[in-house]
Design an enzyme around this catalytic site. Structure first.
Site, PDB file in Angstrom:
ATOM      1  N   GLU A  43      94.196  22.746 -13.594  1.00 43.41           N
ATOM      2  CA  GLU A  43      93.576  21.432 -13.737  1.00 43.41           C
ATOM      3  C   GLU A  43      92.909  21.417 -15.110  1.00 43.41           C
ATOM      4  O   GLU A  43      92.147  22.338 -15.444  1.00 43.41           O
ATOM      5  CB  GLU A  43      92.526  21.205 -12.642  1.00 43.41           C
ATOM      6  CG  GLU A  43      91.932  19.824 -12.781  1.00 43.41           C
ATOM      7  CD  GLU A  43      90.882  19.459 -11.741  1.00 43.41           C
ATOM      8  OE1 GLU A  43      90.642  20.252 -10.811  1.00 43.41           O
ATOM      9  OE2 GLU A  43      90.305  18.360 -11.888  1.00 43.41           O
ATOM     10  N   ARG A  53      92.487  36.224  -5.588  1.00 38.45           N
ATOM     11  CA  ARG A  53      92.100  35.910  -6.954  1.00 38.45           C
ATOM     12  C   ARG A  53      91.422  37.111  -7.606  1.00 38.45           C
ATOM     13  O   ARG A  53      90.953  38.022  -6.937  1.00 38.45           O
ATOM     14  CB  ARG A  53      91.212  34.674  -7.008  1.00 38.45           C
ATOM     15  CG  ARG A  53      89.853  34.836  -6.346  1.00 38.45           C
ATOM     16  CD  ARG A  53      88.932  33.643  -6.636  1.00 38.45           C
ATOM     17  NE  ARG A  53      89.551  32.359  -6.413  1.00 38.45           N
ATOM     18  CZ  ARG A  53      89.658  31.396  -7.347  1.00 38.45           C
ATOM     19  NH1 ARG A  53      89.195  31.560  -8.559  1.00 38.45           N
ATOM     20  NH2 ARG A  53      90.211  30.248  -7.062  1.00 38.45           N
ATOM     21  N   LYS A  96      84.950  28.036 -13.151  1.00 36.88           N
ATOM     22  CA  LYS A  96      84.968  27.054 -14.230  1.00 36.88           C
ATOM     23  C   LYS A  96      83.647  26.293 -14.301  1.00 36.88           C
ATOM     24  O   LYS A  96      83.205  25.935 -15.378  1.00 36.88           O
ATOM     25  CB  LYS A  96      86.086  26.046 -13.964  1.00 36.88           C
ATOM     26  CG  LYS A  96      87.453  26.490 -14.420  1.00 36.88           C
ATOM     27  CD  LYS A  96      88.380  25.297 -14.275  1.00 36.88           C
ATOM     28  CE  LYS A  96      89.816  25.661 -14.493  1.00 36.88           C
ATOM     29  NZ  LYS A  96      90.693  24.566 -14.040  1.00 36.88           N
TER      30      LYS A  96
END
Ligand code: ATP
Ligand code: MG
Length: 564
Positions: free
Chosen positions: A35, A262, A272
């Protein structure tokens, strides 16, 4: 890049088996779906290496770069450009397969309308809070919304008017009609579309309804013919919804979602949201601050794409969450730079020494090896003269027993030069600080000559005072002084930033061969670590970032405590 990793993992095995069995028509299509709401970090690198690696592994395989840009309020073209730059820098190529979920908005709208027609989606007019209240809990089923049984016609009309802009934000949503009693909360009539009167960086004001991730993502994969949609573990519980969406939408392709753990790392931040907070509050110099685990930060610090790929290869891909030590990443950059970076001498905290018996005005060009790991790198000339700088830490006026470097009356070897002896110490009469050393040298001890029999316990680095170039050096320490992975979520994590994460040393002295060194070029400063030329450098003032020190904490850990 044409090579790919050597290590196997469960996802590679699944994809290879599917490929061999001719599943998905024998195609292998993966995607990396960022994104564009921030810069990429080392965690994304893991996903990039995995997805592009799978495409490289399988003949005819391809990996798409798709921007999952369905959220108008946080996305920005700055991020789109930075992300493409970083993926390319890491060594991967999406060929002509660059896509944007926002290009599918019209198609997604049509799929949504089809679901309404099939009685599989409805417009709900509860408020967000009410929807939450009706959803139930892990132990209790949810309740049907009073709007759940609206007619197809009414739903189509409301959805059309939602798109047209007739309603303010939050008044209606489109929901999938699945099962409010499902044990999987994701299947309790998830929201597919929200009203959002906000302009989007690509579609501008064309839309005021935006699709939810759980709707847009599987359909974007399906539209592109992705075969294996690899995502992180937190989407495991969304998989039934992913499958529901592609099945009910009846897309020609049916991608298969596979989850992996992850990457988390110690003493740094990878979310983020937190990275954005650091940048926006100016707690770091920007997205490329060398203390950050962003690709841009690592790159500015001197990391190479090869080292990052080798690290990602080594950590592998698994189904269980784990935290990887920062020292492991450092180990890989050290290994890479050891092979390829030229050695130079640089003095970070200079102490002047005068060689009393060396002729004034004389300069010798001494031969220094550029890289002992790479004979083809050759040698260079390093000037030697009567006045030199050595590292302040390499001298102690009153040394303890184990200190073998310079002290009054003691001898050391100067790298590539002579054995010297300290014969005098000059101090500032006010502060008592040592300002200068007087030494003598032994002309018979020149490095590389056959008479050099005499041994001393230490060899130190130096630069010639008249020839050295002044430089600034930036040393980096962990960004955090506490391990966030062990910390409560509600705590203000910025209070745990390490105030010593950046040390700026000015007045450093580096050997003259570094004059005009190209921005980004990398060196080993003998005995001190690997350094690279920072973007802030000026022609008359180079600035060096320390990428990593020479001490390899990781191989020490691996060798075990007995060898410490
Ligand atoms: P957000 O919270 O905004 O979703 P994100 O870090 O997941 O943040 P994306 O842009 O959605 O950011 O990530 C793109 C891809 O990278 C996704 O497929 C995601 O699963 C993967 N990814 C993100 N963070 C990690 C990580 N730490 N380790 C491995 N893969 C990651
Ligand atoms: Mg994400």
């Amino acid at each position: 890049m044409t090579d790919s990793s050597s290590a196997s993992n469960f996802i590679r095995d699944i994809v290879a088996a599917d490929h061999a069995a001719g599943k998905h028509g024998g195609r292998v299509v993966t995607r990396f779906p960022p994104e564009p709401n921030g810069y990429l970090h080392i965690g994304h690198a893991k996903s990039i290496c995995l997805n592009f690696g799978l495409a490289l592994d399988n003949p005819g395989g391809i990996c798409h770069l798709r921007f999952d840009d369905t959220n108008p309020t946080t996305e920005d073209p700055e991020y789109v450009n930075a992300i493409q730059d970083d993926v390319r820098w890491l060594g991967f190529d999406w060929k002509d397969k660059l896509f944007f979920a926002s290009d599918y908005f019209e198609q997604l709208y049509v799929y949504a309308r089809d679901l309404i027609r099939k009685g599989m989606a409805y417009v709900d007019s509860l408020t967000a809070d009410e929807i939450r209240g009706y959803r139930g809990t892990l132990t209790e089923p949810g309740k049907n919304s009073p709007y759940r049984d609206r007619s197809v016609e009414e739903n189509l009309e409301l959805f059309r008017r939602m798109r047209k802009g007739d309603f303010p934000d939050g008044t209606h949503v489109l929901r999938a009609k699945i099962d409010m009693a499902s044990p999987n909360i994701n299947l309790r009539d998830p929201v597919l579309y929200r009203i959002r009167h906000a302009s989007h960086y690509r579609t501008d004001n064309t839309w005021c309804i935006y699709p939810a991730y759980d709707f847009a993502h599987p359909l974007s994969d399906a539209i592109e013919g992705v075969t294996h949609s690899i995502c992180t573990l937190e989407f495991e519980d969304h998989r039934p919804l992913y499958d529901w969406v592609v099945k009910e939408a009846g897309t020609p392709h049916r991608p298969q979602q596979i989850e992996f753990a992850r990457l988390n790392m110690t003493y740094t931040v990878m979310s983020k949201r937190k990275l954005l907070e650091l940048v926006e509050k100016k707690l770091v110099a920007g997205w490329d601050d060398p203390r950050l685990p962003t690709i841009k930060g690592l790159r500015r610090r001197g990391y190479t794409p090869e080292a990052i790929r080798a690290f990602c290869d080594h950590i592998g891909v698994a189904k269980r969450d784990a935290v990887v030590e920062m020292q492991l990443l450092e180990h890989f950059i050290r290994e890479d730079l050891n092979k390829r970076s030229p050695r130079v001498m640089a003095v970070l905290k200079p102490l002047k020494i005068v060689i009393d018996n060396y002729p004034e005005g004389k300069v010798e060009e001494l031969e220094a090896v550029n890289n002992p790991e790479d004979p083809s790198a050759g040698t260079r000339a390093v000037p030697f003269s009567r006045t030199l700088y050595i590292e302040r830490d390499d001298f102690l006026e009153d040394p303890p027993k184990q200190f073998f470097r310079l002290a009054p009356g003691r001898e050391v070897r100067l790298r590539y030069a002579y054995i010297i002896k300290c014969v005098g110490v000059t101090k500032d009469p006010r502060t008592g600080d040592v300002t200068e050393l007087h030494c003598t040298y032994d002309p018979s001890t020149k490095s590389g000559t056959s008479e050099t029999q005499r041994k001393v316990k230490a060899t130190i680095h130096w630069v010639s005072a008249d020839h050295a170039v002044e430089a600034e050096v930036r040393l980096y320490n962990p960004l955090l002084r506490a391990d966030l992975s062990k910390m409560a979520e509600d705590r203000d994590w910025t209070t745990d930033l390490n105030p010593q994460s950046l040390e700026r040393l000015t007045g450093c002295q580096v050997e003259p061969s570094l004059k005009g060194a190209a921005l980004g070029s990398r060196f080993q400063f003998e005995r001190l670590g690997y350094f690279c030329v920072d973007l802030d450098s000026k022609p008359d003032l180079p600035i060096f970032n320390r990428t990593v020190s020479l001490k390899d904490a990781w191989s020490r850990i691996e060798r075990g405590p007995s060898t410490r």
